[in-house]
Design an enzyme around this catalytic site. Structure first.
Site, short mmCIF file in Angstrom:
data_model
loop_
_atom_site.label_atom_id
_atom_site.label_comp_id
_atom_site.label_asym_id
_atom_site.label_seq_id
_atom_site.Cartn_x
_atom_site.Cartn_y
_atom_site.Cartn_z
N LEU A 169 -21.58 8.27 1.17
CA LEU A 169 -22.73 8.69 1.97
C LEU A 169 -22.59 8.33 3.44
CD1 LEU A 169 -25.63 9.79 2.20
CD2 LEU A 169 -26.44 7.48 1.58
N SER B 62 -16.06 -2.52 -10.11
CA SER B 62 -17.09 -1.63 -9.58
C SER B 62 -18.35 -1.72 -10.42
CB SER B 62 -16.57 -0.19 -9.59
OG SER B 62 -17.61 0.74 -9.39
N ALA B 63 -19.48 -1.47 -9.77
CA ALA B 63 -20.76 -1.40 -10.49
C ALA B 63 -20.82 -0.20 -11.42
CB ALA B 63 -21.91 -1.34 -9.49
N ASN C 277 -22.18 -0.84 -3.26
CA ASN C 277 -21.80 0.25 -2.35
C ASN C 277 -21.45 -0.28 -0.97
OD1 ASN C 277 -23.73 1.43 -4.48
ND2 ASN C 277 -22.74 3.23 -3.63
N TYR D 81 -13.64 7.52 -13.17
CA TYR D 81 -13.36 6.40 -12.27
C TYR D 81 -13.93 5.12 -12.85
CZ TYR D 81 -14.22 3.11 -8.50
OH TYR D 81 -14.29 1.96 -7.75
N PRO E 252 -22.19 15.68 -10.83
CA PRO E 252 -21.85 15.14 -12.15
C PRO E 252 -21.53 13.64 -12.05
CG PRO E 252 -20.65 17.18 -11.74
CD PRO E 252 -21.29 16.79 -10.45
N GLY E 253 -22.06 12.88 -12.98
CA GLY E 253 -21.74 11.45 -13.04
C GLY E 253 -22.65 10.56 -12.22
N LYS F 226 -10.55 6.13 -5.96
CA LYS F 226 -11.90 5.57 -6.01
C LYS F 226 -13.05 6.56 -5.86
CE LYS F 226 -11.53 4.40 -1.07
NZ LYS F 226 -12.61 5.24 -0.53
N LYS G 14 -12.12 1.34 -14.35
CA LYS G 14 -12.52 -0.03 -14.02
C LYS G 14 -12.91 -0.80 -15.27
CE LYS G 14 -11.88 0.25 -9.57
NZ LYS G 14 -10.79 -0.51 -8.93
N TYR H 37 -18.14 -4.36 -7.28
CA TYR H 37 -18.71 -3.91 -6.02
C TYR H 37 -19.89 -2.98 -6.29
CZ TYR H 37 -13.88 -4.60 -4.18
OH TYR H 37 -12.64 -5.06 -3.84
N ASP I 4 0.85 -1.19 0.00
CA ASP I 4 0.00 0.00 0.00
C ASP I 4 0.89 1.24 0.00
OD1 ASP I 4 -1.91 2.13 0.92
OD2 ASP I 4 -3.25 0.43 1.20
#
Length: 343
Positions: free
Chosen positions: A199, A124-125, A178, A148, A292-293, A84, A152, A176, A31
């Site tokens: 969130l 990622s979804a 959330n 982002y 945005p996005g 991310k 992916k 993934y 990392d």
């Protein structure tokens, strides 16, 4: 099996390390500490009772990755490292493309040089873009609405092409939805720097009095209450998905992708009410403009993961709220003062 876990000092990485160790795997963490914490790895050691070597370095640097393989001889890679934040990626696209794709390329090249061809990839979804229908299945068209998500999607294409070109590779991408919550011990959890991008840590900071109110980005979506709907998955369930994927890498070669989600959508306001119940306090909200996005609704059909990996989500949003609140209450400033890297 000895596993090189990239990004293993971050939120998802630390929880994945706990679950890997619980299933008898040996973990080595690589990392950069740009978004992770050495203290988080030490807490993984407290939870598990196992030694977890922490290698501090950038996955995009082939020399760093080569040394990790040479010194520790892993049998497989679980690749969780990467930038991310969806909103940040819109403002800093080049940084996201450079970081996320260079790291993947370096990792694959060095792993191949060391004869390692098993990888679980953190996808990622967001690769589904703005889906035409929900729930989302793995065979739906792939598209993206932000840089982002593009990193992916491109990464999956790279890995798919790699597995076609070299049949020694066995690669599983986990899409993934959330992740939320924290380890039930309260020792590890999500520790964002500055203003949270996600969130639930924002809700937790409002509930604890560290922020005055929650900004809700849009209440005019075509959803149950006008706020965005997402598939919120307990991070421990997500971590177990990595273990299941790793255990199935030996079953076949090639590239596979699985959704990791609950199959249920929860709106922002529903999430707020669930957290208020867990914390026993109000979470003031303010409606602001859409980001945005962002898209209106996104939740998974996770049935393929059950068929292919024997995995399903077991915990609820209420469980995640209780665990996130335990983490927040015990660590009101996250790992503040424990940081060993910089942005």
């Amino acid at each position: 099996m000895k596993v090189l876990l990239t990004g293993g000092a971050g939120y998802i990485g630390t929880h994945t390390a706990v679950e890997l160790i619980a299933e008898g795997h040996e973990v080595v963490v690589l990392d950069s500490l740009a978004n992770g914490f050495a203290e988080a790895v030490r807490r993984v050691e407290r939870i598990t009772g196992a030694a977890v070597p922490l290698l501090v370095g950038d996955c995009a640097d082939p020399a760093v990755v080569d040394k990790a393989f040479a010194d520790h001889a892993p049998d497989a890679v679980v690749h969780c490292a990467g930038l991310k934040a969806v909103g940040e990626s819109v403002g800093q696209p080049l940084r996201y493309y450079r970081n996320n794709l260079d790291a993947l390329l370096a990792l694959c090249e060095v792993a191949h040089d060391h004869g390692v061809h098993r990888m679980v990839f953190s996808s990622s979804a967001t690769v589904y873009g703005d889906p035409a229908t929900v729930p989302i299945t793995e065979d739906m068209p792939l598209s993206v609405t932000n840089p982002y998500g593009a990193t992916k999607l491109f990464a999956e294409r790279i890995l798919r092409d790699l597995a076609v070109a070299d049949t020694a590779w066995s690669i599983t991408a986990l899409r993934y939805f959330n992740p939320i919550g924290a380890h039930p011990s309260g020792l590890i959890g999500e520790a964002p720097q500055g203003v949270p991008n996600n969130l639930f840590p924002y809700i937790a900071q409002v509930a604890s009095g560290h922020r005055a109110k929650l900004s809700v980005f849009g209440d005019d979506y075509d959803t149950v209450d006008g706020t965005g709907v997402r598939d919120y998955l307990h991070v421990t369930d997500l971590a177990r998905g990595h273990v299941a994927a790793l255990d199935h890498l030996a079953d076949s070669t090639g590239f596979r992708a699985y959704n990791l989600g609950t199959g249920r959508g929860t709106s922002v306001f529903e999430a707020v009410r669930a957290f208020e119940h867990a914390a026993g306090t109000a979470v003031p909200c303010e409606i602001t403009g859409r980001r945005p996005g962002d898209i209106a609704t996104c939740y998974a059909d996770p049935s393929a993961a059950l068929r292919g990996l024997g995995w399903r989500a077991e915990k609820t949003v209420a469980d995640a709220c209780a665990d996130a609140w335990r983490w927040q209450a015990a660590n009101p400033h996250g790992f503040a003062g424990q940081r060993d890297g910089s942005e």
